[in-house]
Design a protein around this motif. Sequence first.
Motif, PDB file in Angstrom:
ATOM      1  N   VAL A 175       8.852  16.827  -6.216  1.00 58.04           N
ATOM      2  CA  VAL A 175      10.353  16.531  -5.888  1.00 58.04           C
ATOM      3  C   VAL A 175      10.932  14.983  -4.624  1.00 58.04           C
ATOM      4  O   VAL A 175       9.401  14.751  -4.724  1.00 58.04           O
ATOM      5  CB  VAL A 175      10.518  17.741  -4.912  1.00 58.04           C
ATOM      6  CG1 VAL A 175      12.717  17.513  -4.642  1.00 58.04           C
ATOM      7  CG2 VAL A 175      10.846  18.644  -5.574  1.00 58.04           C
ATOM      8  N   GLU A 176      11.717  14.400  -6.035  1.00 60.98           N
ATOM      9  CA  GLU A 176      12.350  13.273  -4.756  1.00 60.98           C
ATOM     10  C   GLU A 176      12.995  13.424  -4.275  1.00 60.98           C
ATOM     11  O   GLU A 176      14.037  13.384  -4.736  1.00 60.98           O
ATOM     12  CB  GLU A 176      11.673  11.780  -6.190  1.00 60.98           C
ATOM     13  CG  GLU A 176      10.791  11.779  -6.690  1.00 60.98           C
ATOM     14  CD  GLU A 176      10.385  10.409  -7.528  1.00 60.98           C
ATOM     15  OE1 GLU A 176      11.612   9.573  -7.811  1.00 60.98           O
ATOM     16  OE2 GLU A 176       9.245  10.018  -8.956  1.00 60.98           O
ATOM     17  N   GLU A 177      12.908  12.469  -3.187  1.00 55.74           N
ATOM     18  CA  GLU A 177      13.864  12.451  -1.907  1.00 55.74           C
ATOM     19  C   GLU A 177      14.534  11.679  -1.669  1.00 55.74           C
ATOM     20  O   GLU A 177      13.092  10.133  -1.192  1.00 55.74           O
ATOM     21  CB  GLU A 177      13.644  14.009  -1.363  1.00 55.74           C
ATOM     22  CG  GLU A 177      13.951  14.891  -1.005  1.00 55.74           C
ATOM     23  CD  GLU A 177      15.789  15.692  -1.182  1.00 55.74           C
ATOM     24  OE1 GLU A 177      16.508  14.806  -0.894  1.00 55.74           O
ATOM     25  OE2 GLU A 177      15.191  16.947  -1.734  1.00 55.74           O
ATOM     26  N   SER A 178      15.374  10.367  -1.700  1.00 54.87           N
ATOM     27  CA  SER A 178      16.051   9.542  -1.159  1.00 54.87           C
ATOM     28  C   SER A 178      17.251   9.570   0.067  1.00 54.87           C
ATOM     29  O   SER A 178      17.698  10.430   0.333  1.00 54.87           O
ATOM     30  CB  SER A 178      16.351   8.821  -2.248  1.00 54.87           C
ATOM     31  OG  SER A 178      16.123   8.755  -3.371  1.00 54.87           O
ATOM     32  N   ILE A 179      15.910   9.233   1.302  1.00 55.57           N
ATOM     33  CA  ILE A 179      17.157   9.117   2.552  1.00 55.57           C
ATOM     34  C   ILE A 179      17.061   7.163   3.235  1.00 55.57           C
ATOM     35  O   ILE A 179      15.708   6.826   2.623  1.00 55.57           O
ATOM     36  CB  ILE A 179      16.244   9.858   3.723  1.00 55.57           C
ATOM     37  CG1 ILE A 179      15.825  11.125   3.014  1.00 55.57           C
ATOM     38  CG2 ILE A 179      16.548   9.720   4.547  1.00 55.57           C
ATOM     39  CD1 ILE A 179      15.301  12.285   4.024  1.00 55.57           C
ATOM     40  N   SER A 180      17.874   7.270   3.813  1.00 52.71           N
ATOM     41  CA  SER A 180      18.316   5.798   4.084  1.00 52.71           C
ATOM     42  C   SER A 180      17.261   6.079   5.217  1.00 52.71           C
ATOM     43  O   SER A 180      17.612   7.145   6.539  1.00 52.71           O
ATOM     44  CB  SER A 180      19.797   6.113   4.000  1.00 52.71           C
ATOM     45  OG  SER A 180      19.649   4.353   4.975  1.00 52.71           O
ATOM     46  N   GLU A 181      17.165   4.344   5.985  1.00 51.37           N
ATOM     47  CA  GLU A 181      16.761   4.084   7.008  1.00 51.37           C
ATOM     48  C   GLU A 181      17.725   4.463   8.620  1.00 51.37           C
ATOM     49  O   GLU A 181      17.006   4.861   9.483  1.00 51.37           O
ATOM     50  CB  GLU A 181      15.745   2.632   6.908  1.00 51.37           C
ATOM     51  CG  GLU A 181      16.530   1.873   6.810  1.00 51.37           C
ATOM     52  CD  GLU A 181      16.134   0.200   6.852  1.00 51.37           C
ATOM     53  OE1 GLU A 181      15.308   0.294   7.128  1.00 51.37           O
ATOM     54  OE2 GLU A 181      17.108  -0.392   6.603  1.00 51.37           O
ATOM     55  N   THR A 182      18.638   4.502   7.777  1.00 49.38           N
ATOM     56  CA  THR A 182      19.923   4.623   8.700  1.00 49.38           C
ATOM     57  C   THR A 182      20.375   5.925   8.688  1.00 49.38           C
ATOM     58  O   THR A 182      20.498   6.054  10.468  1.00 49.38           O
ATOM     59  CB  THR A 182      20.743   3.254   9.096  1.00 49.38           C
ATOM     60  OG1 THR A 182      21.430   4.025   7.600  1.00 49.38           O
ATOM     61  CG2 THR A 182      20.620   1.970   8.346  1.00 49.38           C
ATOM     62  N   THR A 183      19.286   6.630   8.744  1.00 46.59           N
ATOM     63  CA  THR A 183      19.814   8.507   8.930  1.00 46.59           C
ATOM     64  C   THR A 183      19.247   8.415  10.289  1.00 46.59           C
ATOM     65  O   THR A 183      17.816   8.363  10.321  1.00 46.59           O
ATOM     66  CB  THR A 183      19.276   9.299   7.758  1.00 46.59           C
ATOM     67  OG1 THR A 183      19.659   8.673   6.119  1.00 46.59           O
ATOM     68  CG2 THR A 183      19.252  10.459   7.575  1.00 46.59           C
ATOM     69  N   ALA A 184      19.913   9.347  10.900  1.00 42.42           N
ATOM     70  CA  ALA A 184      19.626   9.810  12.485  1.00 42.42           C
ATOM     71  C   ALA A 184      19.034  10.591  12.496  1.00 42.42           C
ATOM     72  O   ALA A 184      18.851  11.925  11.203  1.00 42.42           O
ATOM     73  CB  ALA A 184      21.342  10.219  13.384  1.00 42.42           C
ATOM     74  N   PRO A 185      17.743  11.273  13.186  1.00 41.12           N
ATOM     75  CA  PRO A 185      17.251  12.102  13.089  1.00 41.12           C
ATOM     76  C   PRO A 185      17.674  13.587  13.529  1.00 41.12           C
ATOM     77  O   PRO A 185      18.965  13.476  14.108  1.00 41.12           O
ATOM     78  CB  PRO A 185      16.216  11.341  14.880  1.00 41.12           C
ATOM     79  CG  PRO A 185      16.627  10.236  14.309  1.00 41.12           C
ATOM     80  CD  PRO A 185      17.409   9.789  14.516  1.00 41.12           C
ATOM     81  N   GLY A 186      17.018  14.253  12.979  1.00 41.66           N
ATOM     82  CA  GLY A 186      18.152  15.463  12.513  1.00 41.66           C
ATOM     83  C   GLY A 186      18.573  16.103  11.834  1.00 41.66           C
ATOM     84  O   GLY A 186      19.676  17.155  11.603  1.00 41.66           O
ATOM     85  N   SER A 187      18.766  15.848  10.802  1.00 41.75           N
ATOM     86  CA  SER A 187      19.487  15.147  10.261  1.00 41.75           C
ATOM     87  C   SER A 187      18.968  16.611   8.575  1.00 41.75           C
ATOM     88  O   SER A 187      17.731  16.142   8.324  1.00 41.75           O
ATOM     89  CB  SER A 187      19.629  14.287   8.887  1.00 41.75           C
ATOM     90  OG  SER A 187      20.397  12.831   9.001  1.00 41.75           O
TER      91      SER A 187
END
Length: 925
Positions: A138-150
């Motif tokens: 599985v591949e997931e893409s998360i932005s570096e600006t995503t706030a912790p706890g997301s």
Amino acid sequence: MCAAGRRWGRRERALLWCVLLAAWEAAWGQLRYSVAEEMPKGSFVGDVAKDLALQLPALPDRGVSLLCEGKAQHFALHGKTGHLVTAERIDREQLCEGLQQCVLRCEVIVDGEMKVYGIDVEITDINDNAPSFKEIEVEESISETTAPGSRFPLAEAHDPDAGANSLQSYELSGDEHFSLAVQAGPSGDQRPELVLAKALDREEAAFHELVLRASDGGDPARTGTARIRVAVLDANDNAPQFSQAEYTVCVPEDVPVGSVLLTVTAADADEGLNGHVKYSVKKISERASKIFHLETEMGSITVVRSLDFEEAESYELEVQARDGGGLSDTAKVAISVTDVNDNAPEISVRSALSAISEDAPSGTVVALLHVQDRDSGANGEVRCSIGEGLPFRLEKSFEGYYRVVTARELDREEVAEYNVTVRAADGGSPSLWSGAVLALRVLDVNDNAPVFAEARYSARLPENNAAGALVLTVRAADADWGQNARVRYRLSEGRVRGAPLSSYVSVQAETGALYALRSFDYEEVREVGLWVRAEDGGAPALSSNVSVRLVIVDENDNAPQVLYPPAAPGAGWAGVELAPRSAEPGALVAKVVAVDADAGQNAWLSYELAKATEPGLFRVGLHSGEVRTARFPLARDAARQSLVVVVKDHGRPALSATATLTVVLAESVAELLSELGSAAAAPGEPAGSLTRWLVVAVAAVSCLFLAFLLLLLALRLRRWRRSQLLAAGSGAARGVPASHFVGIDGVRAFLHSYSHEVSLTADSRKSQLRLSAGSCCDTLPARPPPDEPAPLLGDDPAAPPQAQPNTDWRFSQTQRPGTSGSQNGEEGGAWPNNQFDTEMLQAMILASANEAADGNSTLGGGTGTMGLSARYGPQFTLQHVPDYRQNVYIPGSTATLTNAAGKRDAKSAASSGGNKKKSGKKEKK
């Protein structure tokens, strides 16, 4: 205390419900077992024979069978032990996918009793499946600006096991930036989420590798893993958002393939690649994945295979919308399938009889049917029926089972086989139906006796039939079948003319042909009545009788029998009649009397004159047999006329008999005596024969020869003395030759055939005619036998006295003797009508007187009488007529009326005449 009382009350109620449930299951014959999945073939499930109280030895005979739901038979019933065992390995996940409880329904059917028993077998789960992910990478893409706890949803693992063996927990390992959170879904399922624990920095690490492990609760536990690769992206401010958190749609099961059920939409506020959204299925069951398809660009969900409400009533999908920047959103899609009446009721014959006896009582179970409709609601409600006019009805048993029973007694002779159609229709609109045909043969019972084709039989059988001839054939039919319809024939006991009936006729047992065992004679048996019995082959046998009348048909097998003139010994039929030369045409001379033992046309007689000395002189009545003169006799006609009369019947071919008559034509007594005297003196051969015998005797004994000479001399002297006495008695008779007197005895014998006696005295005026009671059949043969010459005139002193005439047979002088006793109109009068020769008559009187004095008179049966016909002179007084009763023919019988007194007198006269003939012969020598 109050709480405790309430607790005990609830326990008692629960116990009561358990008892009631057990009682209900027992009443309906319901059994419940459980078996673990993946058990080897032949594994024990339960003891059905014991639980249902079935006798083990009788299981094969009673036709006990086991049926299970579905196409495959997962269980079997052991015939010897009565145990329920597995017929194959059972996979619970394959049979009951997605169900918490897996129960298979079976039925035990006892064909002999037409009973059904339900069995529920629960398939218990074992931990034979590990949790698995649809995608192990599985591949997931998360932005570096995503706030912790997301939080980011992860793909769920799937474990087909149930209960404790199903999926229980998730574990995440691999990086400190992320943690795992598990949320509970609406249906109680676990949904893993990836939680950002620490801010990301693409410059530190562009990718993060994680491992998600799913574990079940089995012992030992089974696990499944998925590798998650998280890519850190540059800033992407907005994530896609679905218009609805949950989409619901309701579609009918008959929706066409290719139809779009719904379209999901998600919006992304970003522009460019970060605002481009693609759709994918994040969570879906294996079955649903084969039915639905999600279009990645448009978000439309289409049907790629037909829906079936009976397979699944609803489906749930989880779709995901992901933008180009790697941000995503999820939404739930719930698809409900509505039922359509697309399934007709299904009828399955669990048990059925192929044959039933026609005497089976009403209510006998013929078949056991199971009816079901896979539809639901009104579409699944089934109504069953049987065609009208059939002697059967339906009775509902339980849970879709119906029994076909007889509504009344059956009759094989009316209907030998039934095709019973059972129709099942559901409550849908339009209604669907199906049918099942039961072929039932009715077995025969011997309840019908044989019935003859005719109420009575009659046949005509010609007499003189050949022994073994076929008379007729009786036929009886039996409405039964097989051995019960096999008919055999036999004669009832009876007797014919004292003999057993079986000696006259016989009947063939199989065919009913009636044969004559002997030749029948119509004159003996004219009709035979008998009874023929027809008996079938049933047990007990039934029978019926019919009367048969055999009429014997007469055939012309008997020739006519001439009664008059009677038969002379060794000379065929012969007789002598007198006719005057002065007879007129049509005068009655004689009558031929004949009978025929046959009947009807075969007994009709006709008379013909076949041969005559003088053709044309006489004629014969065609039907009366009367011989009459056809013309006046001429002088040139011979005195002695020989007539041959042929008597024929009317049979085919005709049979005949002949009668020979000798008619003497005489105008006067002199001619009569001359003719008869010459006939009497003609045979001389017996004397020569006697001489030869005497020569032999003389050669043997000389003394006997001498005695014979002396005796001959004495006879000559006696003859000379007699001639002297005649010469002295009358001068008128002096010129009469001795040969004429010899013929007088012949005249007497001839006239005696008419049984007339004439008494003569010296005074002819006092002479009287007396009719004797002798038989009219004592006629003189046409020619006397050679060894018995005509005797001389005389009287036998040993002759018995004349019998008194029968006063019952007196007629007037004008009546002519005959078979009817009446005077024939053709008769002219008494014969002769010319002048009587007085001198000749006086000579005869003197000779009779001398013989009376001598004791040697041979004229008549008494003293002073001579046998002359009353018709020979009107001067004689008629006292009685001959007895012609013997000439009267009684139809159907050969008997004739006789006068016993006359026969006795005739017999005495014949006896005395015979003695005188011997004396006359000696005197002649």
